[in-house]
Design a protein around this motif. Structure first.
Motif, PDB file in Angstrom:
ATOM      1  N   LEU A  17       0.819  -1.205   0.000  1.00  0.00           N
ATOM      2  CA  LEU A  17       0.000   0.000   0.000  1.00  0.00           C
ATOM      3  C   LEU A  17       0.856   1.259   0.000  1.00  0.00           C
ATOM      4  O   LEU A  17       0.515   2.276  -0.611  1.00  0.00           O
ATOM      5  CB  LEU A  17      -0.909  -0.007   1.235  1.00  0.00           C
ATOM      6  CG  LEU A  17      -1.944   1.109   1.365  1.00  0.00           C
ATOM      7  CD1 LEU A  17      -2.953   1.039   0.243  1.00  0.00           C
ATOM      8  CD2 LEU A  17      -2.644   0.993   2.715  1.00  0.00           C
ATOM      9  N   ALA A  18       2.006   1.190   0.681  1.00  0.00           N
ATOM     10  CA  ALA A  18       2.869   2.366   0.815  1.00  0.00           C
ATOM     11  C   ALA A  18       3.782   2.581  -0.379  1.00  0.00           C
ATOM     12  O   ALA A  18       4.423   3.630  -0.480  1.00  0.00           O
ATOM     13  CB  ALA A  18       3.712   2.235   2.087  1.00  0.00           C
ATOM     14  N   ASP A  19       3.855   1.613  -1.288  1.00  0.00           N
ATOM     15  CA  ASP A  19       4.751   1.720  -2.445  1.00  0.00           C
ATOM     16  C   ASP A  19       4.270   2.843  -3.353  1.00  0.00           C
ATOM     17  O   ASP A  19       3.205   2.748  -3.969  1.00  0.00           O
ATOM     18  CB  ASP A  19       4.765   0.394  -3.200  1.00  0.00           C
ATOM     19  CG  ASP A  19       5.733   0.399  -4.372  1.00  0.00           C
ATOM     20  OD1 ASP A  19       6.369   1.442  -4.607  1.00  0.00           O
ATOM     21  OD2 ASP A  19       5.841  -0.635  -5.057  1.00  0.00           O
ATOM     22  N   PRO A  20       5.025   3.951  -3.492  1.00  0.00           N
ATOM     23  CA  PRO A  20       4.562   5.100  -4.286  1.00  0.00           C
ATOM     24  C   PRO A  20       4.589   4.852  -5.783  1.00  0.00           C
ATOM     25  O   PRO A  20       3.966   5.588  -6.544  1.00  0.00           O
ATOM     26  CB  PRO A  20       5.549   6.210  -3.899  1.00  0.00           C
ATOM     27  CG  PRO A  20       6.798   5.476  -3.527  1.00  0.00           C
ATOM     28  CD  PRO A  20       6.340   4.201  -2.882  1.00  0.00           C
ATOM     29  N   GLU A  21       5.301   3.823  -6.227  1.00  0.00           N
ATOM     30  CA  GLU A  21       5.421   3.582  -7.658  1.00  0.00           C
ATOM     31  C   GLU A  21       4.717   2.302  -8.117  1.00  0.00           C
ATOM     32  O   GLU A  21       4.512   2.095  -9.307  1.00  0.00           O
ATOM     33  CB  GLU A  21       6.898   3.489  -8.053  1.00  0.00           C
ATOM     34  CG  GLU A  21       7.663   4.788  -7.787  1.00  0.00           C
ATOM     35  CD  GLU A  21       9.119   4.668  -8.191  1.00  0.00           C
ATOM     36  OE1 GLU A  21       9.519   3.557  -8.596  1.00  0.00           O
ATOM     37  OE2 GLU A  21       9.835   5.673  -8.113  1.00  0.00           O
ATOM     38  N   GLY A  22       4.356   1.435  -7.175  1.00  0.00           N
ATOM     39  CA  GLY A  22       3.749   0.168  -7.546  1.00  0.00           C
ATOM     40  C   GLY A  22       2.245   0.224  -7.531  1.00  0.00           C
ATOM     41  O   GLY A  22       1.617   1.280  -7.467  1.00  0.00           O
ATOM     42  N   ARG A  53      -4.392   0.992  -5.306  1.00  0.00           N
ATOM     43  CA  ARG A  53      -5.254   0.308  -4.361  1.00  0.00           C
ATOM     44  C   ARG A  53      -6.422  -0.370  -5.049  1.00  0.00           C
ATOM     45  O   ARG A  53      -6.419  -0.629  -6.250  1.00  0.00           O
ATOM     46  CB  ARG A  53      -5.719   1.271  -3.264  1.00  0.00           C
ATOM     47  CG  ARG A  53      -4.553   1.923  -2.515  1.00  0.00           C
ATOM     48  CD  ARG A  53      -5.027   2.958  -1.539  1.00  0.00           C
ATOM     49  NE  ARG A  53      -5.789   2.334  -0.451  1.00  0.00           N
ATOM     50  CZ  ARG A  53      -6.417   3.038   0.468  1.00  0.00           C
ATOM     51  NH1 ARG A  53      -6.395   4.348   0.428  1.00  0.00           N
ATOM     52  NH2 ARG A  53      -7.070   2.431   1.419  1.00  0.00           N
ATOM     53  N   TYR A  54      -7.466  -0.706  -4.278  1.00  0.00           N
ATOM     54  CA  TYR A  54      -8.522  -1.556  -4.786  1.00  0.00           C
ATOM     55  C   TYR A  54      -9.525  -0.833  -5.665  1.00  0.00           C
ATOM     56  O   TYR A  54     -10.396  -1.444  -6.263  1.00  0.00           O
ATOM     57  CB  TYR A  54      -9.265  -2.228  -3.633  1.00  0.00           C
ATOM     58  CG  TYR A  54      -9.914  -1.271  -2.665  1.00  0.00           C
ATOM     59  CD1 TYR A  54      -9.252  -0.909  -1.505  1.00  0.00           C
ATOM     60  CD2 TYR A  54     -11.164  -0.730  -2.913  1.00  0.00           C
ATOM     61  CE1 TYR A  54      -9.821  -0.033  -0.608  1.00  0.00           C
ATOM     62  CE2 TYR A  54     -11.740   0.146  -2.015  1.00  0.00           C
ATOM     63  CZ  TYR A  54     -11.069   0.493  -0.879  1.00  0.00           C
ATOM     64  OH  TYR A  54     -11.642   1.368   0.005  1.00  0.00           O
ATOM     65  N   ARG A  55      -9.445   0.503  -5.779  1.00  0.00           N
ATOM     66  CA  ARG A  55     -10.434   1.228  -6.573  1.00  0.00           C
ATOM     67  C   ARG A  55     -10.386   0.852  -8.039  1.00  0.00           C
ATOM     68  O   ARG A  55     -11.333   1.046  -8.773  1.00  0.00           O
ATOM     69  CB  ARG A  55     -10.226   2.735  -6.399  1.00  0.00           C
ATOM     70  CG  ARG A  55     -10.640   3.260  -5.032  1.00  0.00           C
ATOM     71  CD  ARG A  55     -10.662   4.785  -5.038  1.00  0.00           C
ATOM     72  NE  ARG A  55      -9.326   5.326  -5.223  1.00  0.00           N
ATOM     73  CZ  ARG A  55      -8.505   5.600  -4.220  1.00  0.00           C
ATOM     74  NH1 ARG A  55      -8.863   5.337  -2.982  1.00  0.00           N
ATOM     75  NH2 ARG A  55      -7.308   6.110  -4.443  1.00  0.00           N
ATOM     76  N   GLN A  56      -9.258   0.293  -8.475  1.00  0.00           N
ATOM     77  CA  GLN A  56      -9.148  -0.098  -9.878  1.00  0.00           C
ATOM     78  C   GLN A  56     -10.062  -1.263 -10.225  1.00  0.00           C
ATOM     79  O   GLN A  56     -10.487  -1.403 -11.349  1.00  0.00           O
ATOM     80  CB  GLN A  56      -7.712  -0.513 -10.202  1.00  0.00           C
ATOM     81  CG  GLN A  56      -6.780   0.654 -10.418  1.00  0.00           C
ATOM     82  CD  GLN A  56      -5.529   0.188 -11.114  1.00  0.00           C
ATOM     83  OE1 GLN A  56      -5.134  -0.958 -10.992  1.00  0.00           O
ATOM     84  NE2 GLN A  56      -4.908   1.082 -11.848  1.00  0.00           N
TER      85      GLN A  56
END
Length: 287
Positions: free
Chosen positions: A255-260, A265-268
């Motif tokens: 969750l904290a990965d700024p580039e991954g 998150r799950y909104r996709q």
């Protein structure tokens, strides 16, 4: 195994049965004369699994022998692994835990049609959470100091013979989780979400938890765990689904990965039906 094979309460009861119906049969967990093993008793099985897995890794690397089914830990090592103090009656409680683990039986029933389709083939297998145990030594005052535990055949085969062993490792802080429901939610997150994310329906979690309470009470406790949001490794959120509330379990590092993918998150991929709510929701990593 993604269903609970133990009680979530610290008060074990005799003559208790937990049943999970499957498409081709069922799994039944029954209590022995000392009561059904609890999720805290199962800490000893987790320690044995950890020991056998480490020994098997050394064996595969050519640095040791293949582990057998016998495990001989000192009580002080058990208490340290399970993050328990060594005061009071902690040591004496281990013998009670072993009694319940020995008596708790998992019965696995599978039914399938014969080759000619004229009759049903029924396969039944039952085994305890541990096969046996014995006390190896005590202090002069009678305090337990070391034990010998024999792993059940199915567990030993999974770890030593399986091509891809289904071994669930847990964070050391797992043993500090006070509530039984909190422990089962962490285990489901660890298994389903892994290093990223999973979405499960509250009802499915309830059905797989072995809880003897009502769905309403389970939901109340689960929402308390979500509000506290202090389980190791995983961030918890509630989302409303088409057929009831859903639990979003997300690995905090992902969750904290700024580039991954964690940034998205799950909104996709919102959950739109019951099947999606029950299945693991994997997310594609970043390009």
């Amino acid at each position: 195994m993604d269903v609970a094979v133990f009680r979530l309460s610290k008060r074990p009861r005799t003559s208790e049965v937990i049943r999970y119906d499957l498409p081709d049969g069922y799994v039944e967990v029954t209590a022995g004369p000392y009561g059904m093993a609890t999720v805290w008793d199962y800490d000893l099985v987790l320690m044995m699994i950890s020991h056998m897995t480490e020994a098997m890794n050394r064996y595969r690397a050519g640095k040791g022998e293949k582990p057998g089914r016998l495990y001989r830990p000192h009580v002080s090592d058990i208490l340290k692994f399970c993050r328990r103090g060594d005061g009071g009656n902690q040591a004496s409680q281990i013998e009670g835990a072993l009694d319940r683990l020995k008596g708790t039986t998992i019965k696995n029933v599978r039914e399938r049609p014969s080759r000619n389709g004229r009759r049903i083939m029924r396969e039944v297998e039952a085994e305890g959470l541990i096969s046996r145990y014995r006390v190896l030594s005590r202090t002069a005052s009678g305090k337990l100091t070391s034990v010998e535990i024999e792993a059940p055949r199915w567990l030993h085969l999974e770890i030593t013979e399986g091509k891809h062993p289904d071994v669930l490792t847990v964070h050391p802080d797992y043993f500090l989780i006070d509530q039984g429901i909190g422990r089962i939610i962490y285990r489901q997150a660890r298994r389903a979400a892994g290093r990223d994310q999973a979405v499960w329906a509250f009802r499915t979690l309830y059905e797989r938890s072995g809880s003897t309470g009502t769905l309403k009470k389970f939901t109340e406790k689960l929402r308390g765990i979500i509000a506290a949001n202090d389980l190791p490794e995983y961030h918890l959120e509630e989302q409303q689904g088409q057929k009831g509330p859903l639990l979003i379990m997300t690995n905090r590092a992902w969750l904290a990965d700024p580039e991954g993918a964690g940034a998205r998150r799950y909104r996709q991929r919102p959950v739109t039906n019951t099947m999606q709510a029950h299945a693991r929701q994997k997310r594609a990593k970043g390009p």
